[in-house]
Scaffold this motif. Structure first.
Motif, PDB file in Angstrom:
ATOM      1  N   GLY A 156       0.828  -1.207   0.000  1.00  0.00           N
ATOM      2  CA  GLY A 156       0.000   0.000   0.000  1.00  0.00           C
ATOM      3  C   GLY A 156       0.854   1.244   0.000  1.00  0.00           C
ATOM      4  N   GLY A 157       0.218   2.367   0.142  1.00  0.00           N
ATOM      5  CA  GLY A 157       0.953   3.622   0.202  1.00  0.00           C
ATOM      6  C   GLY A 157       0.904   4.384  -1.095  1.00  0.00           C
ATOM      7  N   VAL A 158       2.078   4.571  -1.698  1.00  0.00           N
ATOM      8  CA  VAL A 158       2.200   5.465  -2.842  1.00  0.00           C
ATOM      9  C   VAL A 158       2.885   4.763  -4.009  1.00  0.00           C
ATOM     10  CG1 VAL A 158       3.242   7.631  -3.635  1.00  0.00           C
ATOM     11  CG2 VAL A 158       2.385   7.458  -1.330  1.00  0.00           C
ATOM     12  N   VAL A 159       2.397   5.053  -5.211  1.00  0.00           N
ATOM     13  CA  VAL A 159       3.090   4.685  -6.436  1.00  0.00           C
ATOM     14  C   VAL A 159       3.489   5.988  -7.111  1.00  0.00           C
ATOM     15  CG1 VAL A 159       2.898   3.644  -8.729  1.00  0.00           C
ATOM     16  CG2 VAL A 159       1.870   2.516  -6.765  1.00  0.00           C
ATOM     17  N   VAL A 160       4.770   6.149  -7.392  1.00  0.00           N
ATOM     18  CA  VAL A 160       5.264   7.338  -8.070  1.00  0.00           C
ATOM     19  C   VAL A 160       5.122   7.118  -9.573  1.00  0.00           C
ATOM     20  CG1 VAL A 160       7.284   8.772  -8.512  1.00  0.00           C
ATOM     21  CG2 VAL A 160       6.856   7.896  -6.224  1.00  0.00           C
ATOM     22  N   CYS A 161       4.424   8.038 -10.242  1.00  0.00           N
ATOM     23  CA  CYS A 161       4.231   7.950 -11.692  1.00  0.00           C
ATOM     24  C   CYS A 161       5.084   9.006 -12.371  1.00  0.00           C
ATOM     25  CB  CYS A 161       2.762   8.162 -12.060  1.00  0.00           C
ATOM     26  SG  CYS A 161       1.705   6.833 -11.531  1.00  0.00           S
ATOM     27  N   ASP A 162       6.056   8.548 -13.142  1.00  0.00           N
ATOM     28  CA  ASP A 162       6.905   9.452 -13.909  1.00  0.00           C
ATOM     29  C   ASP A 162       6.160   9.800 -15.188  1.00  0.00           C
ATOM     30  OD1 ASP A 162       8.826  10.848 -15.304  1.00  0.00           O
ATOM     31  OD2 ASP A 162      10.421   9.399 -14.918  1.00  0.00           O
ATOM     32  N   VAL A 163       5.709  11.046 -15.306  1.00  0.00           N
ATOM     33  CA  VAL A 163       4.880  11.466 -16.434  1.00  0.00           C
ATOM     34  C   VAL A 163       5.657  12.305 -17.447  1.00  0.00           C
ATOM     35  CG1 VAL A 163       2.720  11.333 -15.153  1.00  0.00           C
ATOM     36  CG2 VAL A 163       4.010  13.452 -15.127  1.00  0.00           C
ATOM     37  N   ALA A 164       6.991  12.280 -17.377  1.00  0.00           N
ATOM     38  CA  ALA A 164       7.799  13.077 -18.303  1.00  0.00           C
ATOM     39  C   ALA A 164       7.574  12.666 -19.749  1.00  0.00           C
ATOM     40  CB  ALA A 164       9.275  12.966 -17.947  1.00  0.00           C
ATOM     41  N   GLY A 165       7.364  11.376 -20.009  1.00  0.00           N
ATOM     42  CA  GLY A 165       7.198  10.894 -21.372  1.00  0.00           C
ATOM     43  C   GLY A 165       5.757  10.830 -21.828  1.00  0.00           C
ATOM     44  N   LEU A 166       4.844  11.385 -21.046  1.00  0.00           N
ATOM     45  CA  LEU A 166       3.420  11.290 -21.361  1.00  0.00           C
ATOM     46  C   LEU A 166       3.036  12.050 -22.621  1.00  0.00           C
ATOM     47  CD1 LEU A 166       0.976   9.886 -20.225  1.00  0.00           C
ATOM     48  CD2 LEU A 166       0.515  11.887 -18.828  1.00  0.00           C
ATOM     49  N   GLY A 167       3.842  13.000 -23.007  1.00  0.00           N
ATOM     50  CA  GLY A 167       3.543  13.762 -24.217  1.00  0.00           C
ATOM     51  C   GLY A 167       2.876  15.077 -23.886  1.00  0.00           C
ATOM     52  N   PRO A 168       2.367  15.749 -24.917  1.00  0.00           N
ATOM     53  CA  PRO A 168       1.753  17.056 -24.679  1.00  0.00           C
ATOM     54  C   PRO A 168       0.510  16.926 -23.803  1.00  0.00           C
ATOM     55  CG  PRO A 168       1.381  16.343 -26.936  1.00  0.00           C
ATOM     56  CD  PRO A 168       2.310  15.353 -26.312  1.00  0.00           C
ATOM     57  N   PRO A 169       0.313  17.890 -22.904  1.00  0.00           N
ATOM     58  CA  PRO A 169      -0.845  17.812 -22.016  1.00  0.00           C
ATOM     59  C   PRO A 169      -2.142  17.944 -22.801  1.00  0.00           C
ATOM     60  CG  PRO A 169       0.315  19.890 -21.703  1.00  0.00           C
ATOM     61  CD  PRO A 169       1.122  19.071 -22.652  1.00  0.00           C
ATOM     62  N   GLY A 170      -3.102  17.145 -22.429  1.00  0.00           N
ATOM     63  CA  GLY A 170      -4.412  17.171 -23.055  1.00  0.00           C
ATOM     64  C   GLY A 170      -5.392  16.406 -22.195  1.00  0.00           C
ATOM     65  N   LEU A 171      -6.633  16.378 -22.628  1.00  0.00           N
ATOM     66  CA  LEU A 171      -7.647  15.685 -21.846  1.00  0.00           C
ATOM     67  C   LEU A 171      -7.416  14.178 -21.804  1.00  0.00           C
ATOM     68  CD1 LEU A 171     -10.842  17.707 -22.748  1.00  0.00           C
ATOM     69  CD2 LEU A 171      -9.437  17.831 -20.696  1.00  0.00           C
ATOM     70  N   GLY A 172      -6.734  13.629 -22.801  1.00  0.00           N
ATOM     71  CA  GLY A 172      -6.389  12.208 -22.770  1.00  0.00           C
ATOM     72  C   GLY A 172      -5.454  11.891 -21.612  1.00  0.00           C
ATOM     73  N   ALA A 173      -4.459  12.762 -21.392  1.00  0.00           N
ATOM     74  CA  ALA A 173      -3.530  12.574 -20.273  1.00  0.00           C
ATOM     75  C   ALA A 173      -4.258  12.723 -18.943  1.00  0.00           C
ATOM     76  CB  ALA A 173      -2.385  13.584 -20.368  1.00  0.00           C
ATOM     77  N   VAL A 174      -5.183  13.680 -18.865  1.00  0.00           N
ATOM     78  CA  VAL A 174      -5.966  13.877 -17.643  1.00  0.00           C
ATOM     79  C   VAL A 174      -6.799  12.631 -17.355  1.00  0.00           C
ATOM     80  CG1 VAL A 174      -7.854  15.216 -16.630  1.00  0.00           C
ATOM     81  CG2 VAL A 174      -5.993  16.384 -17.817  1.00  0.00           C
ATOM     82  N   ASP A 175      -7.408  12.062 -18.392  1.00  0.00           N
ATOM     83  CA  ASP A 175      -8.222  10.854 -18.233  1.00  0.00           C
ATOM     84  C   ASP A 175      -7.374   9.696 -17.711  1.00  0.00           C
ATOM     85  OD1 ASP A 175     -10.651   9.236 -18.601  1.00  0.00           O
ATOM     86  OD2 ASP A 175      -9.549   8.317 -20.262  1.00  0.00           O
ATOM     87  N   VAL A 176      -6.199   9.515 -18.274  1.00  0.00           N
ATOM     88  CA  VAL A 176      -5.307   8.431 -17.839  1.00  0.00           C
ATOM     89  C   VAL A 176      -4.936   8.607 -16.365  1.00  0.00           C
ATOM     90  CG1 VAL A 176      -2.971   7.488 -18.096  1.00  0.00           C
ATOM     91  CG2 VAL A 176      -4.355   7.958 -20.116  1.00  0.00           C
ATOM     92  N   LEU A 177      -4.554   9.818 -15.982  1.00  0.00           N
ATOM     93  CA  LEU A 177      -4.141  10.050 -14.597  1.00  0.00           C
ATOM     94  C   LEU A 177      -5.308   9.885 -13.628  1.00  0.00           C
ATOM     95  CD1 LEU A 177      -1.720  13.053 -15.140  1.00  0.00           C
ATOM     96  CD2 LEU A 177      -1.143  10.666 -14.684  1.00  0.00           C
ATOM     97  N   ALA A 178      -6.501  10.321 -14.033  1.00  0.00           N
ATOM     98  CA  ALA A 178      -7.673  10.148 -13.170  1.00  0.00           C
ATOM     99  C   ALA A 178      -7.986   8.672 -12.968  1.00  0.00           C
ATOM    100  CB  ALA A 178      -8.871  10.872 -13.775  1.00  0.00           C
ATOM    101  N   ARG A 179      -7.862   7.881 -14.024  1.00  0.00           N
ATOM    102  CA  ARG A 179      -8.125   6.439 -13.908  1.00  0.00           C
ATOM    103  C   ARG A 179      -7.065   5.744 -13.052  1.00  0.00           C
ATOM    104  NH1 ARG A 179     -12.057   4.587 -17.525  1.00  0.00           N
ATOM    105  NH2 ARG A 179     -12.734   6.212 -18.962  1.00  0.00           N
ATOM    106  N   LEU A 180      -5.804   6.170 -13.186  1.00  0.00           N
ATOM    107  CA  LEU A 180      -4.740   5.595 -12.359  1.00  0.00           C
ATOM    108  C   LEU A 180      -4.954   5.943 -10.883  1.00  0.00           C
ATOM    109  CD1 LEU A 180      -1.555   6.208 -14.530  1.00  0.00           C
ATOM    110  CD2 LEU A 180      -2.807   4.070 -14.220  1.00  0.00           C
TER     111      LEU A 180
END
Length: 128
Positions: free
Chosen positions: A47-71
């Motif tokens: 349990g606890g925390v999972v660190v997500c490295d989002v440097a390679g996620l690409g340009p910010p957009g609603l798709g990235a927001v959706d992925v992070l919300a689901r994670l």
């Protein structure tokens, strides 16, 4: 010099969170696998925390927001949370715009003063 093997459980550093590196632009088909990855890492670390490295996620957009919300939802259901590292400033702004709050590495926590902040001392104030 040799050491005998210890009996019992291995010692695990519980302060080091698991890391999930998000690849370039994530498609909808990849999201369930990433959510499973978050759950597996949380179960493995207890349990606890999972660190997500989002440097390679690409340009910010609603798709990235959706992925992070689901994670984040998958992490919460597994009893943990995610922390973002290396977010693009545009992604930070977009997350704030849509009202999603994520803990981001390298930022002070809410209600915690930034490092090296000193309060003014008035003459005659008692020492603490």
């Amino acid at each position: 010099m040799s050491f005998a093997a210890r009996a019992g459980l291995l010692t695990v550093d519980a302060t080091t969170p698991a890391v999930l590196v998000l690849p370039g632009p994530v498609t909808r088909d990849e999201v369930p696998g990433l959510c499973d990855g978050v759950r597996v890492r949380l179960e493995a670390s207890g349990g606890g925390v999972v660190v997500c490295d989002v440097a390679g996620l690409g340009p910010p957009g609603l798709g990235a927001v959706d992925v992070l919300a689901r994670l984040q939802l998958a992490a919460r259901r597994a009893g943990g949370r995610i922390r973002l590292v290396n977010p693009d400033p545009g992604l930070r702004a977009l997350l704030d715009l849509v009202g999603l709050r994520f803990e981001m590495e390298g930022q002070p926590e809410e209600r915690e003063p930034a490092g090296s902040v000193q309060e003014a001392v008035e003459p005659g104030d008692p020492a603490l």
